[in-house]
Design an enzyme around this catalytic site. Structure first.
Site, PDB file in Angstrom:
ATOM      1  N   PRO A   1       0.829  -1.206   0.000  1.00  0.00           N
ATOM      2  CA  PRO A   1       0.000   0.000   0.000  1.00  0.00           C
ATOM      3  C   PRO A   1       0.865   1.259   0.000  1.00  0.00           C
ATOM      4  O   PRO A   1       1.800   1.390   0.788  1.00  0.00           O
ATOM      5  CB  PRO A   1      -0.790  -0.124   1.307  1.00  0.00           C
ATOM      6  CG  PRO A   1      -0.822  -1.604   1.587  1.00  0.00           C
ATOM      7  CD  PRO A   1       0.499  -2.108   1.101  1.00  0.00           C
ATOM      8  N   GLU A   2       0.547   2.160  -0.910  1.00  0.00           N
ATOM      9  CA  GLU A   2       1.265   3.425  -1.018  1.00  0.00           C
ATOM     10  C   GLU A   2       0.320   4.550  -0.592  1.00  0.00           C
ATOM     11  O   GLU A   2      -0.755   4.287  -0.036  1.00  0.00           O
ATOM     12  CB  GLU A   2       1.784   3.597  -2.439  1.00  0.00           C
ATOM     13  CG  GLU A   2       2.677   2.436  -2.881  1.00  0.00           C
ATOM     14  CD  GLU A   2       3.142   2.530  -4.322  1.00  0.00           C
ATOM     15  OE1 GLU A   2       3.234   3.650  -4.870  1.00  0.00           O
ATOM     16  OE2 GLU A   2       3.416   1.474  -4.926  1.00  0.00           O
TER      17      GLU A   2
ATOM     18  N   ARG B   1       1.598 -11.458   5.176  1.00  0.00           N
ATOM     19  CA  ARG B   1       3.060 -11.585   5.117  1.00  0.00           C
ATOM     20  C   ARG B   1       3.772 -11.009   6.338  1.00  0.00           C
ATOM     21  O   ARG B   1       4.998 -11.056   6.432  1.00  0.00           O
ATOM     22  CB  ARG B   1       3.583 -10.930   3.833  1.00  0.00           C
ATOM     23  CG  ARG B   1       3.077 -11.634   2.576  1.00  0.00           C
ATOM     24  CD  ARG B   1       3.791 -11.164   1.330  1.00  0.00           C
ATOM     25  NE  ARG B   1       5.204 -11.497   1.344  1.00  0.00           N
ATOM     26  CZ  ARG B   1       6.065 -11.166   0.387  1.00  0.00           C
ATOM     27  NH1 ARG B   1       5.623 -10.513  -0.691  1.00  0.00           N
ATOM     28  NH2 ARG B   1       7.336 -11.489   0.471  1.00  0.00           N
TER      29      ARG B   1
ATOM     30  N   HIS C   1      -5.676 -14.412   8.646  1.00  0.00           N
ATOM     31  CA  HIS C   1      -4.427 -13.681   8.809  1.00  0.00           C
ATOM     32  C   HIS C   1      -4.577 -12.458   9.716  1.00  0.00           C
ATOM     33  O   HIS C   1      -3.804 -11.509   9.614  1.00  0.00           O
ATOM     34  CB  HIS C   1      -3.911 -13.250   7.441  1.00  0.00           C
ATOM     35  CG  HIS C   1      -3.682 -14.396   6.501  1.00  0.00           C
ATOM     36  ND1 HIS C   1      -2.656 -15.301   6.677  1.00  0.00           N
ATOM     37  CD2 HIS C   1      -4.366 -14.806   5.399  1.00  0.00           C
ATOM     38  CE1 HIS C   1      -2.705 -16.210   5.719  1.00  0.00           C
ATOM     39  NE2 HIS C   1      -3.728 -15.933   4.921  1.00  0.00           N
TER      40      HIS C   1
END
Length: 288
Positions: free
Chosen positions: A2-3, A115, A91
């Site tokens: 995400p930016e 991750r 997750h």
């Protein structure tokens, strides 16, 4: 990862759920990754801002009798695959529980991160000693602090332009996707060094335009994997439909028809048009 557009969309979406609410509990099992989050318990969320790719919850004492009367900041970095959800999942790494509001309704937000690169920390406002990227971050690309004159001046002495942008020092929030898209729009090779004033002007304008369009579109959602960016309610961003080069290797350039190339620059996958974005050789000091 995400930016800025994805993080700004996240901020806008979850702020109404958090503003004014008191944090009742923060649950996780990784204190090295989510540092001092217990300090937020009993604090009221006074606001939710963003700096580059970081979310920043402003925390105030919930009442005048608080043991610690100082304000705090709850810093969140989404990492590569992090995002908030309204329901827990496979997750889920952090569960944020809010005290009931005036209607008696509680609220939970779940931070999912397949991750495990996301991070959180509760700190005194502005105490970013443990977050060097945040401490040294450049101006926001859509703010008045991001000025064309300063950017052009810095770009004249820059090394390879894409890694320079990714450093977050000349401008904040520009990551892999939006660096590629901005450089394509400005017709500058990602490895170009020592930008001329004309190139700097074009890139400045491109960054502002690309970022504004991406924020309006809710960011970019790539693919359908569990780690891909989605808004907290599962809604996808739409800016991927406007990508000209990122993820378009082998496709014709929308401007000239030449096949888009993917290469690796500073260990990052990089997309560009070899015709529109030709690499120009320059001697030291040449920026005319």
């Amino acid at each position: 990862m995400p930016e800025l557009p994805e993080v700004e969309t996240t901020r806008r979406k979850i702020e109404p759920l958090l503003r004014g609410r008191v944090i009742a509990n923060v649950e996780h099992d990784a204190p090295h990754r989510y540092r001092d989050t217990h300090l937020s318990v009993g604090r009221r969320v006074a606001g939710l801002s963003r700096r580059g790719k970081y979310l920043m919850l402003q925390l105030a004492p919930a009442d005048a009798a608080a043991a610690d009367p100082h304000d705090l900041e709850f810093i969140v970095h989404l990492g590569m695959t992090g995002g908030f959800r309204l329901e827990p999942g496979q997750h889920t790494r952090v569960t944020l529980t809010l005290e009931p509001d005036d209607t008696g309704e509680g609220q939970q937000l779940f931070f999912n991160d397949p991750r495990r690169f996301g991070k959180m920390a509760v700190v005194r406002p502005g105490d970013y000693a443990g977050m060097p990227t945040l401490a040294a971050m450049g101006p926001e690309p859509l703010s008045d602090d991001f000025t064309e004159a300063d950017f052009v001046r810095l770009a004249r002495g820059a090394g390879a332009v894409k890694p320079w942008l990714l450093s977050q020092k000349p401008v904040s929030g520009v990551g892999n996707i939006y660096a590629d898209e901005s450089l394509w729009q400005a017709q500058i090779h990602p490895a170009q060094t020592r930008l001329t004033p004309a190139e700097g002007n074009r890139l400045y304008a491109a960054i502002r335009e690309v970022m504004a369009r991406a924020v309006e579109a809710g960011g970019s959602s790539l693919g359908s994997g569990v780690g891909n960016y989605r808004q907290h309610d599962g809604v996808s961003g739409l800016f991927q439909l406007e990508h000209h080069v990122y993820g378009q290797a082998g496709q014709p350039c929308p401007r000239c028809g030449t096949d888009i190339v993917k290469t690796v620059l500073a260990q990052r996958g990089t997309h560009f048009c070899p015709r529109c974005q030709m690499l120009k050789e320059r001697s030291k000091g040449q920026t005319a």
